[in-house]
Design a protein around this motif. Structure first.
Motif, PDB file in Angstrom:
ATOM      1  N   GLU A 105      14.206  -8.604  -0.864  1.00  0.00           N
ATOM      2  CA  GLU A 105      12.799  -8.944  -1.041  1.00  0.00           C
ATOM      3  C   GLU A 105      11.978  -8.870   0.243  1.00  0.00           C
ATOM      4  N   THR A 106      12.630  -8.702   1.377  1.00  0.00           N
ATOM      5  CA  THR A 106      11.936  -8.828   2.659  1.00  0.00           C
ATOM      6  C   THR A 106      11.869  -7.492   3.385  1.00  0.00           C
ATOM      7  N   PRO A 107      10.659  -6.939   3.579  1.00  0.00           N
ATOM      8  CA  PRO A 107      10.556  -5.668   4.311  1.00  0.00           C
ATOM      9  C   PRO A 107      10.747  -5.872   5.802  1.00  0.00           C
ATOM     10  N   VAL A 108      11.100  -4.811   6.482  1.00  0.00           N
ATOM     11  CA  VAL A 108      11.098  -4.786   7.943  1.00  0.00           C
ATOM     12  C   VAL A 108       9.852  -3.999   8.347  1.00  0.00           C
ATOM     13  N   GLU A 109       8.834  -4.708   8.747  1.00  0.00           N
ATOM     14  CA  GLU A 109       7.575  -4.036   9.060  1.00  0.00           C
ATOM     15  C   GLU A 109       7.713  -3.205  10.334  1.00  0.00           C
ATOM     16  N   SER A 110       7.003  -2.087  10.360  1.00  0.00           N
ATOM     17  CA  SER A 110       7.035  -1.178  11.503  1.00  0.00           C
ATOM     18  C   SER A 110       5.795  -0.301  11.437  1.00  0.00           C
ATOM     19  N   ASP A 111       5.538   0.421  12.529  1.00  0.00           N
ATOM     20  CA  ASP A 111       4.421   1.363  12.528  1.00  0.00           C
ATOM     21  C   ASP A 111       4.625   2.421  11.451  1.00  0.00           C
ATOM     22  N   ALA A 112       5.875   2.866  11.279  1.00  0.00           N
ATOM     23  CA  ALA A 112       6.167   3.897  10.279  1.00  0.00           C
ATOM     24  C   ALA A 112       5.879   3.389   8.874  1.00  0.00           C
ATOM     25  N   ALA A 113       6.370   2.208   8.547  1.00  0.00           N
ATOM     26  CA  ALA A 113       6.156   1.664   7.201  1.00  0.00           C
ATOM     27  C   ALA A 113       4.682   1.428   6.931  1.00  0.00           C
ATOM     28  N   ARG A 114       3.955   0.916   7.928  1.00  0.00           N
ATOM     29  CA  ARG A 114       2.522   0.682   7.744  1.00  0.00           C
ATOM     30  C   ARG A 114       1.773   2.003   7.554  1.00  0.00           C
ATOM     31  N   ASN A 115       2.158   3.024   8.323  1.00  0.00           N
ATOM     32  CA  ASN A 115       1.496   4.308   8.177  1.00  0.00           C
ATOM     33  C   ASN A 115       1.789   4.933   6.824  1.00  0.00           C
ATOM     34  N   LEU A 116       3.020   4.769   6.335  1.00  0.00           N
ATOM     35  CA  LEU A 116       3.367   5.295   5.019  1.00  0.00           C
ATOM     36  C   LEU A 116       2.536   4.626   3.932  1.00  0.00           C
ATOM     37  N   VAL A 117       2.370   3.321   4.024  1.00  0.00           N
ATOM     38  CA  VAL A 117       1.524   2.618   3.058  1.00  0.00           C
ATOM     39  C   VAL A 117       0.107   3.173   3.090  1.00  0.00           C
ATOM     40  N   GLU A 118      -0.428   3.353   4.288  1.00  0.00           N
ATOM     41  CA  GLU A 118      -1.800   3.850   4.435  1.00  0.00           C
ATOM     42  C   GLU A 118      -1.948   5.255   3.843  1.00  0.00           C
ATOM     43  N   ARG A 119      -1.016   6.126   4.162  1.00  0.00           N
ATOM     44  CA  ARG A 119      -1.106   7.505   3.662  1.00  0.00           C
ATOM     45  C   ARG A 119      -0.905   7.562   2.148  1.00  0.00           C
ATOM     46  N   ALA A 120       0.019   6.749   1.650  1.00  0.00           N
ATOM     47  CA  ALA A 120       0.285   6.758   0.208  1.00  0.00           C
ATOM     48  C   ALA A 120      -0.909   6.226  -0.571  1.00  0.00           C
ATOM     49  N   LEU A 121      -1.528   5.165  -0.092  1.00  0.00           N
ATOM     50  CA  LEU A 121      -2.692   4.609  -0.790  1.00  0.00           C
ATOM     51  C   LEU A 121      -3.869   5.576  -0.764  1.00  0.00           C
ATOM     52  N   ALA A 122      -3.922   6.444   0.251  1.00  0.00           N
ATOM     53  CA  ALA A 122      -4.989   7.437   0.333  1.00  0.00           C
ATOM     54  C   ALA A 122      -4.674   8.683  -0.489  1.00  0.00           C
ATOM     55  N   SER A 123      -3.475   8.735  -1.085  1.00  0.00           N
ATOM     56  CA  SER A 123      -3.068   9.858  -1.927  1.00  0.00           C
ATOM     57  C   SER A 123      -3.375   9.527  -3.383  1.00  0.00           C
ATOM     58  N   SER A 124      -2.908  10.373  -4.290  1.00  0.00           N
ATOM     59  CA  SER A 124      -3.162  10.158  -5.712  1.00  0.00           C
ATOM     60  C   SER A 124      -2.001  10.712  -6.515  1.00  0.00           C
ATOM     61  N   PRO A 125      -1.858  10.294  -7.779  1.00  0.00           N
ATOM     62  CA  PRO A 125      -0.795  10.862  -8.616  1.00  0.00           C
ATOM     63  C   PRO A 125      -0.925  12.372  -8.789  1.00  0.00           C
ATOM     64  N   GLU A 126      -2.161  12.887  -8.735  1.00  0.00           N
ATOM     65  CA  GLU A 126      -2.385  14.322  -8.898  1.00  0.00           C
ATOM     66  C   GLU A 126      -2.025  15.110  -7.646  1.00  0.00           C
ATOM     67  N   ASP A 127      -2.095  14.457  -6.491  1.00  0.00           N
ATOM     68  CA  ASP A 127      -1.746  15.098  -5.216  1.00  0.00           C
ATOM     69  C   ASP A 127      -0.864  14.135  -4.423  1.00  0.00           C
ATOM     70  N   PRO A 128       0.379  13.942  -4.881  1.00  0.00           N
ATOM     71  CA  PRO A 128       1.232  12.920  -4.271  1.00  0.00           C
ATOM     72  C   PRO A 128       1.690  13.305  -2.873  1.00  0.00           C
ATOM     73  N   LEU A 129       2.037  12.299  -2.102  1.00  0.00           N
ATOM     74  CA  LEU A 129       2.631  12.488  -0.788  1.00  0.00           C
ATOM     75  C   LEU A 129       4.147  12.545  -0.957  1.00  0.00           C
ATOM     76  N   TYR A 130       4.761  13.594  -0.470  1.00  0.00           N
ATOM     77  CA  TYR A 130       6.216  13.717  -0.529  1.00  0.00           C
ATOM     78  C   TYR A 130       6.819  13.030   0.701  1.00  0.00           C
ATOM     79  N   VAL A 131       7.678  12.064   0.440  1.00  0.00           N
ATOM     80  CA  VAL A 131       8.321  11.296   1.499  1.00  0.00           C
ATOM     81  C   VAL A 131       9.759  11.792   1.603  1.00  0.00           C
TER      82      VAL A 131
END
Length: 305
Positions: A105-131
């Motif tokens: 239940e507990t994430p390990v926060e990091s610059d990478a994880a925060r950036n992934l959240v930011e990029r993913a939220l700025a994406s859409s189901p029609e144009d998904p971000l491939y991780v």
């Protein structure tokens, strides 16, 4: 943890073949092995298909590091080294987790994880971000725990575990952080799973091929050749698996990495697979055309494709 509900129809749409360019980030334990370097180069040499937006340094712990944090930091510096050799200082690199997940239940926060959240939220189901993940899946799982909504806008392509028919799945990427693996398998995030033994293990090459097709392709080719040459004292009748390029090959040309849809597997504490046919579907790569993948990679290195 409550995850957003993605219908099977929506999940299948995201797991189907896509035309045009794919937006991606690459999560990599780059200093752990020699194959990560090849994957980084392959991704950057495939601009006709891949738009690489960021690199994330993943943790690892083995004889090359004193712990997950040290492994992550060494991977971070190795990423900078590769991109500098390629003259690609335009792509950001982020430090990832300094430890594995302490619990489910507990994430390990990091610059990478925060950036992934930011990029993913700025994406859409029609144009998904491939991780694309080629190490321990800690950074990606942490991002999902931090903001579960991102599973609606991403597709995870992960090299991890062994083939489902293998007698066990005690594989380096998977074993390091089993709680993180369970988040990826249980959250319903659209997932392409590429196993190591039995699938990516087809991607063997030799020093002779490195000398003929890699060494003379410029500064980065020389670096890859020397990295391969130094990894083993005796190259007579010796080949080595370049595991991580499997993920890039899947995105570049799915015909070289045939796959099927099946229920998301379950992993035990002892690193063994089991299956429940009632679980949501994932895409599972079951074979890799080794010749097709290396031909494409070598041609892109030489600029002859």
């Amino acid at each position: 943890m409550q995850y957003p509900l993605i219908t099977e129809e929506q999940r299948m749409e995201r797991l189907n073949s896509r035309t045009g360019k794919i937006r991606m980030v690459l999560d990599t334990d780059t200093f752990n092995e020699i194959d990560d370097q090849f994957a980084v180069v392959y991704a950057l040499k495939s601009p006709e298909r891949l738009q690489v937006e960021a690199f994330y340094a993943a943790p690892f712990f083995n004889e090359l590091s004193t712990g997950p944090k040290d492994g992550m930091e060494k991977s971070y510096h190795e990423l900078h080294k590769i991109l500098n050799l390629m003259g690609r200082t335009d792509i950001p690199i982020y430090k990832g987790s300094e430890a594995y997940l302490p619990d489910p239940e507990t994430p390990v926060e990091s610059d990478a994880a925060r950036n992934l959240v930011e990029r993913a939220l700025a994406s859409s189901p029609e144009d998904p971000l491939y991780v694309v993940a080629i190490g321990a899946i800690t950074n990606v799982a942490s991002a999902i725990l931090m903001e579960p909504r991102i599973i609606e806008n991403i597709v995870v392509v992960w090299l991890g575990g062994h083939a489902l028919h293998w007698q066990h799945t005690r594989e380096f990427n998977l074993e390091q952080d089993i709680p993180a693996v369970r988040i990826i398998l249980n959250s319903g995030v659209p997932l392409v799973l590429i196993p190591c033994m039995g699938v990516a293990s087809h991607l063997q090459t030799t020093l002779s091929e490195m000398k003929d097709y890699v060494k003379e392709t410029g500064v980065i080719g020389e670096y890859l050749y020397e990295t391969f040459r130094q990894v083993h004292p005796d190259h007579f009748a010796y080949s080595r698996v370049i595991w991580d390029i499997s993920t890039i090959a899947y995105l570049v040309n799915e015909r070289s990495t045939p796959s099927v849809l099946l229920s998301s597997p379950i992993v035990s504490d002892e690193a063994r697979w089991s299956q429940d046919q009632s679980r949501h579907l994932i895409r599972y790569v079951h074979y890799i055309d080794r010749n097709h993948v290396f031909r494409d990679f070598f041609q892109k290195l030489s600029g002859s494709n």
